[in-house]
Write a protein that holds these residues in place. Structure first.
Motif, mmCIF file in Angstrom:
data_model
loop_
_atom_site.group_PDB
_atom_site.id
_atom_site.type_symbol
_atom_site.label_atom_id
_atom_site.label_comp_id
_atom_site.label_asym_id
_atom_site.label_seq_id
_atom_site.Cartn_x
_atom_site.Cartn_y
_atom_site.Cartn_z
ATOM 1 N N HIS A 55 0.835 -1.194 0.000
ATOM 2 C CA HIS A 55 0.000 0.000 0.000
ATOM 3 C C HIS A 55 0.872 1.247 0.000
ATOM 4 O O HIS A 55 1.783 1.368 0.819
ATOM 5 C CB HIS A 55 -0.907 0.043 1.239
ATOM 6 C CG HIS A 55 -1.827 -1.109 1.348
ATOM 7 N ND1 HIS A 55 -3.026 -1.162 0.668
ATOM 8 C CD2 HIS A 55 -1.735 -2.263 2.037
ATOM 9 C CE1 HIS A 55 -3.627 -2.311 0.953
ATOM 10 N NE2 HIS A 55 -2.865 -2.997 1.773
ATOM 11 N N TRP A 56 0.566 2.154 -0.933
ATOM 12 C CA TRP A 56 1.202 3.464 -0.975
ATOM 13 C C TRP A 56 0.269 4.477 -0.330
ATOM 14 O O TRP A 56 -0.924 4.484 -0.613
ATOM 15 C CB TRP A 56 1.433 3.908 -2.418
ATOM 16 C CG TRP A 56 2.586 3.254 -3.081
ATOM 17 C CD1 TRP A 56 2.539 2.270 -4.032
ATOM 18 C CD2 TRP A 56 3.972 3.532 -2.879
ATOM 19 N NE1 TRP A 56 3.806 1.928 -4.424
ATOM 20 C CE2 TRP A 56 4.710 2.697 -3.731
ATOM 21 C CE3 TRP A 56 4.662 4.417 -2.051
ATOM 22 C CZ2 TRP A 56 6.101 2.706 -3.790
ATOM 23 C CZ3 TRP A 56 6.049 4.434 -2.096
ATOM 24 C CH2 TRP A 56 6.753 3.598 -2.956
ATOM 25 N N ASN A 57 0.817 5.344 0.520
ATOM 26 C CA ASN A 57 0.028 6.415 1.125
ATOM 27 C C ASN A 57 0.900 7.639 1.340
ATOM 28 O O ASN A 57 2.107 7.513 1.585
ATOM 29 C CB ASN A 57 -0.509 6.015 2.509
ATOM 30 C CG ASN A 57 -1.672 5.065 2.433
ATOM 31 O OD1 ASN A 57 -2.729 5.416 1.978
ATOM 32 N ND2 ASN A 57 -1.468 3.858 2.869
ATOM 33 N N ARG A 58 0.265 8.784 1.285
ATOM 34 C CA ARG A 58 0.868 10.003 1.803
ATOM 35 C C ARG A 58 0.522 10.018 3.292
ATOM 36 O O ARG A 58 -0.405 9.318 3.724
ATOM 37 C CB ARG A 58 0.312 11.238 1.097
ATOM 38 C CG ARG A 58 0.590 11.301 -0.393
ATOM 39 C CD ARG A 58 2.047 11.400 -0.726
ATOM 40 N NE ARG A 58 2.570 12.728 -0.458
ATOM 41 C CZ ARG A 58 3.757 13.153 -0.869
ATOM 42 N NH1 ARG A 58 4.551 12.371 -1.574
ATOM 43 N NH2 ARG A 58 4.176 14.364 -0.572
ATOM 44 N N THR A 101 -3.081 10.375 4.333
ATOM 45 C CA THR A 101 -4.045 9.320 4.009
ATOM 46 C C THR A 101 -3.815 8.037 4.801
ATOM 47 O O THR A 101 -4.586 7.090 4.672
ATOM 48 C CB THR A 101 -4.041 8.991 2.505
ATOM 49 O OG1 THR A 101 -2.766 8.477 2.133
ATOM 50 C CG2 THR A 101 -4.392 10.227 1.675
ATOM 51 N N LEU A 102 -2.759 8.016 5.622
ATOM 52 C CA LEU A 102 -2.526 6.849 6.483
ATOM 53 C C LEU A 102 -3.513 6.868 7.646
ATOM 54 O O LEU A 102 -3.747 7.930 8.238
ATOM 55 C CB LEU A 102 -1.110 6.871 7.061
ATOM 56 C CG LEU A 102 0.010 6.374 6.178
ATOM 57 C CD1 LEU A 102 1.361 6.710 6.806
ATOM 58 C CD2 LEU A 102 -0.106 4.877 5.955
ATOM 59 N N SER A 103 -4.062 5.729 7.979
ATOM 60 C CA SER A 103 -4.901 5.658 9.180
ATOM 61 C C SER A 103 -3.994 5.792 10.402
ATOM 62 O O SER A 103 -2.785 5.551 10.321
ATOM 63 C CB SER A 103 -5.656 4.327 9.231
ATOM 64 O OG SER A 103 -4.749 3.261 9.505
ATOM 65 N N TYR A 143 -0.183 4.273 10.736
ATOM 66 C CA TYR A 143 0.958 5.117 11.093
ATOM 67 C C TYR A 143 1.594 4.634 12.397
ATOM 68 O O TYR A 143 2.814 4.593 12.520
ATOM 69 C CB TYR A 143 0.534 6.586 11.200
ATOM 70 C CG TYR A 143 1.713 7.500 11.415
ATOM 71 C CD1 TYR A 143 2.690 7.643 10.436
ATOM 72 C CD2 TYR A 143 1.852 8.227 12.590
ATOM 73 C CE1 TYR A 143 3.779 8.482 10.622
ATOM 74 C CE2 TYR A 143 2.942 9.060 12.784
ATOM 75 C CZ TYR A 143 3.899 9.188 11.796
ATOM 76 O OH TYR A 143 4.977 10.013 11.996
ATOM 77 N N TRP A 202 6.044 9.529 0.172
ATOM 78 C CA TRP A 202 5.171 8.404 -0.092
ATOM 79 C C TRP A 202 5.607 7.315 0.884
ATOM 80 O O TRP A 202 6.800 7.030 0.989
ATOM 81 C CB TRP A 202 5.340 7.905 -1.529
ATOM 82 C CG TRP A 202 4.724 8.803 -2.539
ATOM 83 C CD1 TRP A 202 5.346 9.746 -3.299
ATOM 84 C CD2 TRP A 202 3.345 8.836 -2.903
ATOM 85 N NE1 TRP A 202 4.443 10.361 -4.117
ATOM 86 C CE2 TRP A 202 3.204 9.822 -3.898
ATOM 87 C CE3 TRP A 202 2.224 8.119 -2.489
ATOM 88 C CZ2 TRP A 202 1.977 10.121 -4.478
ATOM 89 C CZ3 TRP A 202 1.006 8.412 -3.077
ATOM 90 C CH2 TRP A 202 0.894 9.399 -4.057
ATOM 91 N N HIS A 203 4.684 6.736 1.612
ATOM 92 C CA HIS A 203 4.971 5.673 2.567
ATOM 93 C C HIS A 203 4.475 4.358 1.967
ATOM 94 O O HIS A 203 3.294 4.246 1.609
ATOM 95 C CB HIS A 203 4.276 5.947 3.900
ATOM 96 C CG HIS A 203 4.723 7.226 4.531
ATOM 97 N ND1 HIS A 203 5.776 7.294 5.407
ATOM 98 C CD2 HIS A 203 4.280 8.503 4.377
ATOM 99 C CE1 HIS A 203 5.960 8.545 5.778
ATOM 100 N NE2 HIS A 203 5.066 9.297 5.164
ATOM 101 N N ARG A 229 10.068 4.602 2.869
ATOM 102 C CA ARG A 229 9.460 5.857 2.440
ATOM 103 C C ARG A 229 10.240 6.416 1.265
ATOM 104 O O ARG A 229 11.434 6.174 1.131
ATOM 105 C CB ARG A 229 9.389 6.870 3.581
ATOM 106 C CG ARG A 229 10.735 7.426 4.004
ATOM 107 C CD ARG A 229 10.590 8.405 5.155
ATOM 108 N NE ARG A 229 11.873 9.058 5.450
ATOM 109 C CZ ARG A 229 12.061 9.936 6.402
ATOM 110 N NH1 ARG A 229 11.054 10.282 7.200
ATOM 111 N NH2 ARG A 229 13.248 10.497 6.588
#
Length: 152
Positions: free
Chosen positions: A7-10, A13-15, A19, A49-50, A64
């Motif tokens: 999964h890519w997230n900024r 947008t991470l829950s 996180y 991007w995480h 990241r």
């Protein structure tokens, strides 16, 4: 490995749960295992991007990608880790390959820079990175800067 999800997230947008799992893994690997004494969370986290690799809902690996111009002129990969239960399965290489492909799409024609722990130099060379500059100490661990040219 079955049941592996990437999964890519900024950051925004991470829950909170995701996180928290990332930060626990980063503290476990970098502070507890490697005994790095600096604060791991930094202002770069908000410009990244995480990428998480989850196995049956558990965080197996993470890295990241720092936006170009934030830390270096090029996009940078950092905080690469595989949690203890998932080591020696090739997951580090796999997550790096996904990151390299993502950077080629997000930031076309740009090189990728990393600050790697020196003992991992052969690992990163196999992924197309080359050493630039001399080795240096960062938090008591020998590091080298490496660059991977763009694919174009």
């Amino acid at each position: 490995m079955n049941n592996l999800e990437f999964h890519w997230n900024r950051l925004e947008t991470l829950s909170t749960h995701a996180y928290h799992a990332i930060m626990v893994a980063r503290q476990t690997v970098f502070v507890e295992e490697q005994q790095i004494c600096c604060v791991d969370a930094d202002h770069h986290d908000t410009h990244c991007w995480h990428l998480t690799a989850l196995h049956d809902g558990n965080l197996a690996a993470y890295l990241r990608v720092v936006d170009p111009g934030e830390k270096y002129p090029e996009p940078a990969i950092g905080r690469v880790l595989t949690t203890q239960a998932y080591r020696r399965l090739g997951l580090g290489k796999h997550i790096m390959q996904i990151a390299i492909a993502h950077i080629a799409t997000q930031y076309p024609a740009q090189a990728i820079r990393i600050s790697a722990q020196s003992y991992l130099q052969p690992f990163y060379e196999n992924l197309g990175f080359a050493t630039v500059g001399d080795a240096y100490l960062e938090e008591g661990i020998l590091h080298i800067e490496m660059l991977r040219p763009s694919n174009t």
